[in-house]
Write a protein that holds these residues in place. Sequence first.
Motif, PDB file in Angstrom:
ATOM      1  N   ALA A 118       4.398  -7.210 -11.205  1.00 23.27           N
ATOM      2  CA  ALA A 118       3.476  -6.933 -10.103  1.00 23.27           C
ATOM      3  C   ALA A 118       2.207  -6.361 -10.705  1.00 23.27           C
ATOM      4  CB  ALA A 118       4.093  -5.949  -9.105  1.00 23.27           C
ATOM      5  N   THR A 119       1.119  -6.493  -9.993  1.00 23.29           N
ATOM      6  CA  THR A 119      -0.142  -5.880 -10.406  1.00 23.29           C
ATOM      7  C   THR A 119      -0.212  -4.485  -9.820  1.00 23.29           C
ATOM      8  OG1 THR A 119      -1.250  -8.032 -10.478  1.00 23.29           O
ATOM      9  CG2 THR A 119      -2.648  -6.075 -10.336  1.00 23.29           C
ATOM     10  N   LEU A 120      -0.358  -3.472 -10.678  1.00 20.66           N
ATOM     11  CA  LEU A 120      -0.417  -2.089 -10.224  1.00 20.66           C
ATOM     12  C   LEU A 120      -1.852  -1.602 -10.271  1.00 20.66           C
ATOM     13  CD1 LEU A 120       2.719  -0.527 -11.990  1.00 20.66           C
ATOM     14  CD2 LEU A 120       2.573  -1.875  -9.883  1.00 20.66           C
ATOM     15  N   SER A 121      -2.259  -0.910  -9.210  1.00 18.68           N
ATOM     16  CA  SER A 121      -3.631  -0.433  -9.120  1.00 18.68           C
ATOM     17  C   SER A 121      -3.638   0.984  -8.564  1.00 18.68           C
ATOM     18  CB  SER A 121      -4.459  -1.356  -8.216  1.00 18.68           C
ATOM     19  OG  SER A 121      -5.798  -0.906  -8.117  1.00 18.68           O
ATOM     20  N   ALA A 122      -4.187   1.918  -9.337  1.00 22.19           N
ATOM     21  CA  ALA A 122      -4.284   3.301  -8.892  1.00 22.19           C
ATOM     22  C   ALA A 122      -5.585   3.501  -8.126  1.00 22.19           C
ATOM     23  CB  ALA A 122      -4.218   4.251 -10.084  1.00 22.19           C
ATOM     24  N   GLY A 123      -5.479   4.065  -6.945  1.00 21.34           N
ATOM     25  CA  GLY A 123      -6.682   4.305  -6.158  1.00 21.34           C
ATOM     26  C   GLY A 123      -6.354   4.810  -4.771  1.00 21.34           C
ATOM     27  N   ASP A 124      -7.285   5.519  -4.182  1.00 19.64           N
ATOM     28  CA  ASP A 124      -7.185   5.996  -2.809  1.00 19.64           C
ATOM     29  C   ASP A 124      -7.396   4.810  -1.879  1.00 19.64           C
ATOM     30  OD1 ASP A 124      -7.524   7.094  -0.292  1.00 19.64           O
ATOM     31  OD2 ASP A 124      -8.810   8.722  -0.966  1.00 19.64           O
ATOM     32  N   LEU A 153       0.830  -1.203   0.000  1.00 21.96           N
ATOM     33  CA  LEU A 153       0.000   0.000   0.000  1.00 21.96           C
ATOM     34  C   LEU A 153       0.862   1.250   0.000  1.00 21.96           C
ATOM     35  CD1 LEU A 153      -2.882  -0.773   2.531  1.00 21.96           C
ATOM     36  CD2 LEU A 153      -3.118  -0.309   0.089  1.00 21.96           C
ATOM     37  N   CYS A 154       0.398   2.277  -0.725  1.00 21.77           N
ATOM     38  CA  CYS A 154       1.158   3.526  -0.859  1.00 21.77           C
ATOM     39  C   CYS A 154       2.530   3.193  -1.446  1.00 21.77           C
ATOM     40  CB  CYS A 154       1.276   4.253   0.473  1.00 21.77           C
ATOM     41  SG  CYS A 154      -0.300   4.467   1.337  1.00 21.77           S
ATOM     42  N   ALA A 155       2.511   2.524  -2.590  1.00 22.43           N
ATOM     43  CA  ALA A 155       3.686   1.821  -3.100  1.00 22.43           C
ATOM     44  C   ALA A 155       4.725   2.708  -3.761  1.00 22.43           C
ATOM     45  CB  ALA A 155       3.241   0.742  -4.092  1.00 22.43           C
ATOM     46  N   ALA A 156       4.320   3.810  -4.392  1.00 24.00           N
ATOM     47  CA  ALA A 156       5.292   4.636  -5.113  1.00 24.00           C
ATOM     48  C   ALA A 156       6.323   5.222  -4.131  1.00 24.00           C
ATOM     49  CB  ALA A 156       4.573   5.758  -5.854  1.00 24.00           C
ATOM     50  N   PRO A 157       7.601   5.331  -4.539  1.00 23.88           N
ATOM     51  CA  PRO A 157       8.144   5.141  -5.878  1.00 23.88           C
ATOM     52  C   PRO A 157       8.447   3.694  -6.271  1.00 23.88           C
ATOM     53  CG  PRO A 157       9.872   5.894  -4.425  1.00 23.88           C
ATOM     54  CD  PRO A 157       8.608   5.891  -3.606  1.00 23.88           C
ATOM     55  N   GLY A 158       8.256   2.729  -5.380  1.00 26.69           N
ATOM     56  CA  GLY A 158       8.238   1.351  -5.823  1.00 26.69           C
ATOM     57  C   GLY A 158       9.379   0.446  -5.417  1.00 26.69           C
TER      58      GLY A 158
END
Length: 406
Positions: free
Chosen positions: A265-271, A223-228
């Motif tokens: 990895a599976t990337l998912s954009a969302g709050d 969770l809150c993955a960036a910058p990765g």
Amino acid sequence: MAVLGRGTPLELALESALDGIPMANDRALARHLAATVLRWLPDLDALIDSATPKPLPDDARARQVLRIALAGWLKLGTPPHAVVSTALPLVEGGPRRLVHGVLGSLIRRPAELPEIPHLPDLFAIRWAMDWGPEAAEAAAASLADEPATDLTLRDGRETERWAAALGGVSLLPGHVRVPRSKDLGPLTEWPGFAEGAWWVQDIAASLPVRLLGAQPGERVLDLCAAPGGKTLQLAALGCDVTAVDVSDARLERVRENLARTGLSATLSAGDALRWEPEGLYDRILLDAPCSATGIFRRHPDVLHLKGARDLTPLTLLQAALLRRAANWLKPGGTLVYATCSLDPREGERIAERVVATLPRVPFEAAELPLGLQPTADGWVRTLPGQLAADGGMDGFFIGRMRKISP
């Protein structure tokens, strides 16, 4: 001016500020000069104030120019005549005589900076109160110069190979520290970059994944993955990783690094406060948004960003994220909560809020690397001064919890 006046992080400010500078070496110099001013700001201002009849306003252009000029002369070794000739055009139509006079006075003196910079008062006092005067002094010492570059390797079995190829040292399997003295050119030209053998990640930032205990094939949520960097670590372990961050733009760098390293990895954009998972996870890593004061040695601007001083919105968000993430664990699953902050309000106190519903799993000394010791409550806290002989490390809080099986 963007950092001090508008509260813009340095790296973001540089994106626009360097648009008109085509040569890579000049861009690197501009970045280094700006960062040096931020590292030594209280001491540069003390010199300026000692040479003016009355203090210049903090946001005065003349003060900004004098800060740059003195940093170039006293820390980067720019000859005095070059400092003067490059400073004066920056105040065209302004107080050229004042700037020229202050520089002339300080050069004739000659002015000196202390061996160790002074922290801004807010942090000098707070860190001494929270962690003791020794930690505050160590923080000041680690601020003096840019630190070495830490790399995390895609394949920990090749640690010796890449340490030799990069002229670095390894403090842990899968880690290489490259000294600033190594002239390897731009990062993208370093051995192993093109083939995706490593990514940049402070050694402290690699600890949350190392302590999560994830195993190949497990479903893991970052969770809150960036910058990765942590997503890449988990993918390199062979986990089935889902990486979530608030916007797709923030995930673009994660996507690029996955492609470069050949990891998936599976990337998912969302709050994360509204995002819903598909199923439960064996392990969850929450490296929560925070004031980032723990990364000051690499990003000195965090000590001067006004937005980092009121922690109430951040602590409310951190607690909400932690409680929400707890719902997505499988029975018996493990969650690691981490922040790159030196403020216990964002670490220890947040973790304590949820231990009733998600009991802590104390860390044992035997499982901690780098000679770290767990706190009395079983958390991990890295502080300025640790690994000082080897180049230091960022400030982090790491807590581990487990969902009780029904």
